[in-house]
Design a protein around this motif. Sequence first.
Motif, PDB file in Angstrom:
ATOM      1  N   ASP A  91      17.131  18.010  35.310  1.00  0.00           N
ATOM      2  CA  ASP A  91      15.689  17.155  35.109  1.00  0.00           C
ATOM      3  C   ASP A  91      14.442  18.215  33.984  1.00  0.00           C
ATOM      4  OD1 ASP A  91      14.713  14.873  36.328  1.00  0.00           O
ATOM      5  OD2 ASP A  91      13.270  16.397  37.255  1.00  0.00           O
ATOM      6  N   ILE A  92      14.851  19.129  35.008  1.00  0.00           N
ATOM      7  CA  ILE A  92      13.383  19.968  34.265  1.00  0.00           C
ATOM      8  C   ILE A  92      14.062  19.886  32.791  1.00  0.00           C
ATOM      9  CG2 ILE A  92      12.445  21.894  34.098  1.00  0.00           C
ATOM     10  CD1 ILE A  92      12.318  21.912  37.535  1.00  0.00           C
ATOM     11  N   LEU A  93      15.704  20.550  32.538  1.00  0.00           N
ATOM     12  CA  LEU A  93      15.695  20.782  31.285  1.00  0.00           C
ATOM     13  C   LEU A  93      15.586  19.603  29.904  1.00  0.00           C
ATOM     14  CD1 LEU A  93      17.736  23.680  31.441  1.00  0.00           C
ATOM     15  CD2 LEU A  93      15.676  24.153  30.785  1.00  0.00           C
ATOM     16  N   GLY A  94      16.087  18.632  30.905  1.00  0.00           N
ATOM     17  CA  GLY A  94      16.025  17.443  29.922  1.00  0.00           C
ATOM     18  C   GLY A  94      14.486  16.970  29.926  1.00  0.00           C
ATOM     19  N   SER A  95      12.824  16.996  30.532  1.00  0.00           N
ATOM     20  CA  SER A  95      12.123  17.017  30.638  1.00  0.00           C
ATOM     21  C   SER A  95      11.347  17.506  29.634  1.00  0.00           C
ATOM     22  CB  SER A  95      11.014  17.517  31.582  1.00  0.00           C
ATOM     23  OG  SER A  95      11.588  15.905  32.955  1.00  0.00           O
ATOM     24  N   VAL A  96      11.609  18.746  29.205  1.00  0.00           N
ATOM     25  CA  VAL A  96      11.026  20.127  28.132  1.00  0.00           C
ATOM     26  C   VAL A  96      11.066  19.212  26.826  1.00  0.00           C
ATOM     27  CG1 VAL A  96      11.629  22.148  27.409  1.00  0.00           C
ATOM     28  CG2 VAL A  96      11.217  22.651  29.876  1.00  0.00           C
ATOM     29  N   ALA A  97      12.916  18.968  26.994  1.00  0.00           N
ATOM     30  CA  ALA A  97      13.553  17.870  25.554  1.00  0.00           C
ATOM     31  C   ALA A  97      12.564  17.300  25.396  1.00  0.00           C
ATOM     32  CB  ALA A  97      15.109  18.602  25.441  1.00  0.00           C
ATOM     33  N   ASP A 101      19.744  13.270  34.033  1.00  0.00           N
ATOM     34  CA  ASP A 101      20.183  14.450  34.855  1.00  0.00           C
ATOM     35  C   ASP A 101      22.114  14.063  35.464  1.00  0.00           C
ATOM     36  OD1 ASP A 101      17.610  14.799  34.258  1.00  0.00           O
ATOM     37  OD2 ASP A 101      16.888  14.231  36.585  1.00  0.00           O
ATOM     38  N   PHE A 102      22.703  13.555  35.109  1.00  0.00           N
ATOM     39  CA  PHE A 102      23.472  12.924  35.937  1.00  0.00           C
ATOM     40  C   PHE A 102      24.761  13.610  35.173  1.00  0.00           C
ATOM     41  CE2 PHE A 102      26.968   9.998  38.939  1.00  0.00           C
ATOM     42  CZ  PHE A 102      27.649  11.455  40.242  1.00  0.00           C
ATOM     43  N   VAL A 161      16.606  14.410  21.044  1.00  0.00           N
ATOM     44  CA  VAL A 161      16.749  15.165  22.101  1.00  0.00           C
ATOM     45  C   VAL A 161      18.453  15.268  22.670  1.00  0.00           C
ATOM     46  CG1 VAL A 161      16.659  13.995  24.716  1.00  0.00           C
ATOM     47  CG2 VAL A 161      14.884  13.900  22.502  1.00  0.00           C
ATOM     48  N   ALA A 162      19.000  14.451  21.958  1.00  0.00           N
ATOM     49  CA  ALA A 162      20.473  14.600  22.282  1.00  0.00           C
ATOM     50  C   ALA A 162      21.149  16.056  21.657  1.00  0.00           C
ATOM     51  CB  ALA A 162      21.194  14.133  21.683  1.00  0.00           C
ATOM     52  N   THR A 163      20.359  16.446  20.544  1.00  0.00           N
ATOM     53  CA  THR A 163      20.323  17.922  19.790  1.00  0.00           C
ATOM     54  C   THR A 163      20.052  18.220  21.137  1.00  0.00           C
ATOM     55  OG1 THR A 163      20.337  16.320  17.715  1.00  0.00           O
ATOM     56  CG2 THR A 163      20.295  18.890  17.701  1.00  0.00           C
ATOM     57  N   PHE A 170      20.232  25.625  26.599  1.00  0.00           N
ATOM     58  CA  PHE A 170      19.750  25.690  27.531  1.00  0.00           C
ATOM     59  C   PHE A 170      18.667  27.032  27.621  1.00  0.00           C
ATOM     60  CE2 PHE A 170      21.402  22.534  31.003  1.00  0.00           C
ATOM     61  CZ  PHE A 170      21.143  21.827  30.040  1.00  0.00           C
ATOM     62  N   HIS A 171      19.069  28.201  26.582  1.00  0.00           N
ATOM     63  CA  HIS A 171      18.344  29.136  26.361  1.00  0.00           C
ATOM     64  C   HIS A 171      17.079  28.838  25.859  1.00  0.00           C
ATOM     65  CE1 HIS A 171      17.017  33.409  26.373  1.00  0.00           C
ATOM     66  NE2 HIS A 171      17.126  33.128  25.113  1.00  0.00           N
ATOM     67  N   ARG A 172      16.984  28.143  24.726  1.00  0.00           N
ATOM     68  CA  ARG A 172      15.989  27.358  24.192  1.00  0.00           C
ATOM     69  C   ARG A 172      14.775  26.642  24.733  1.00  0.00           C
ATOM     70  NH1 ARG A 172      15.448  23.614  18.675  1.00  0.00           N
ATOM     71  NH2 ARG A 172      14.009  23.710  18.213  1.00  0.00           N
ATOM     72  N   LEU A 173      15.152  25.888  25.750  1.00  0.00           N
ATOM     73  CA  LEU A 173      14.462  24.693  26.728  1.00  0.00           C
ATOM     74  C   LEU A 173      13.643  26.228  26.725  1.00  0.00           C
ATOM     75  CD1 LEU A 173      16.907  22.057  26.865  1.00  0.00           C
ATOM     76  CD2 LEU A 173      14.777  22.048  25.402  1.00  0.00           C
ATOM     77  N   ARG A 174      14.482  26.446  28.162  1.00  0.00           N
ATOM     78  CA  ARG A 174      14.107  27.546  29.366  1.00  0.00           C
ATOM     79  C   ARG A 174      12.491  28.329  28.049  1.00  0.00           C
ATOM     80  NH1 ARG A 174      16.401  28.959  34.141  1.00  0.00           N
ATOM     81  NH2 ARG A 174      17.843  27.423  34.043  1.00  0.00           N
TER      82      ARG A 174
END
Length: 486
Positions: free
Chosen positions: A38-44, A120-121, A216-218, A477-481
């Motif tokens: 949820d959080i990483l999706g929001s970051v994107a 998220d799912f 966002v998908a990328t 995900f590392h980039r999003l974090r």
Amino acid sequence: MERGSTKLWGGRFHASTDALVDQLNASLPFDQRLAVHDILGSVAHVAMLARRGIVSRDDALAIVDGLRQVLAEIEAGTFEFRLADEDIHLSVERRLHELLGPVAGRLHTARSRNDQVALDFRLWIRDAILALGRGLADVCEALLDLAERERETIVPGYTHLQRAQPILLSHHFHAYVVMLLRDADRLRELYARVNRSPLGAGALAGVTYPIDREYVATLLAMDGICENSLDAVADRDFAVEFLADLSIILVHLSRLADELVLWSTAEFGFIEFADAFATGSSIMPQKKNPDVAELIRAKTGRVFGHLQSMLTVLKGLPLAYNKDLQEDKEGVFDAVDTVQLILAVLPPALRTLTINRERMAQAAEESFTVATDLADHLVRCGIPFREAHAIVGRLVAYCIEHGKTFATLEPGEWAQFHPVLVTSRPPLTARDAVLAREIPGGTGPSHVAAALARAREHVQTWRAWLAEQQARIETAFHRLRTGALV
């Protein structure tokens, strides 16, 4: 009457919900598992909003930093989950608002909880496919190791649970490897359908902002977007298919488990479980129970139930989103937990089996398991198969009546059934029957050895694909974090 939470999104309502409605409505107790996604999706999402000029760069930077702080709190175990938050989305948003104030409200621009939860799912199931895929590979390798170890062992093959024809035990184990590799192929096909972003569908009709859904998908290492906004928020085919795939996996493992239960009985005496993978009786000290195999067999029904539940939830839903879809997750979560545990416990249980080769060989020689080979021999001597079948059937009946086997029949007894059997009789051992089946897909030793080698290559190819997808996700995900996205 006891009152419940005040709605975070306010406006339309003048009163808080009833406390019992909060309990019924809340998904937070189980959808906490979606927190990271949820959080990483929001970051994107907010990175895209900034890129498109929908929110300011300063606001986006503040939101990204805040989301990363919330993620750190969740992973450190210091985050406070409150039932009043209702779900993981509002729980994160509430904490973000505590950290940032009103600017946190800009995060939900051009987004609905409907497309948010669908994203998220999908991300969660994507990870689960990879984790379960590794477990499948582990089970395949354990079966292949066992097959290699028992390459010379002969066991009766069965139809109708009656001894039928001799086969190599390695051929029997390879059959399960082939099943599980089909399961792996199904999961790989499902992965492609799961790995598409619904974000941007909004509540159901799309959004009015100039968003970039592909971007966002990328960022999320997804392979594209869901094409129809209604379908994007209402679709749970991917969850149904996932549960169906898990059900098929457990069909295969339950069949294996059932055979292991039978084979471990005194009546069969083919195998014995290691002490670490068996249990005793509370009253009968002589017992050694195959509980691991029995539980695998039993838990299969649990996963079947989750599949049926999901189908029932979906079957009467009009488009687009309905609250019924909140019932999509608990069954999937439990099914994944169940299958993951089974895939973890099965490899060591298989590798530590004791195989009673002598008992298997004896059983393979008994019950006239080479009868088909005798009929085939008569055919090669020019007798039509149906006639040969009848001749051998009478031979079997004669042997049963007189307490004999093919090997103990005298020449005069063979002559009673057909003259050709006086001078021409086939080899009558289980090993000869196995050696006679050197055809592709058969139980002949050289073909089984080649099949085991091909299966190992298939497993390694599967592992390589899993590793490739995992690395792609971890990089994204590392980039999003940590990365500079805005």
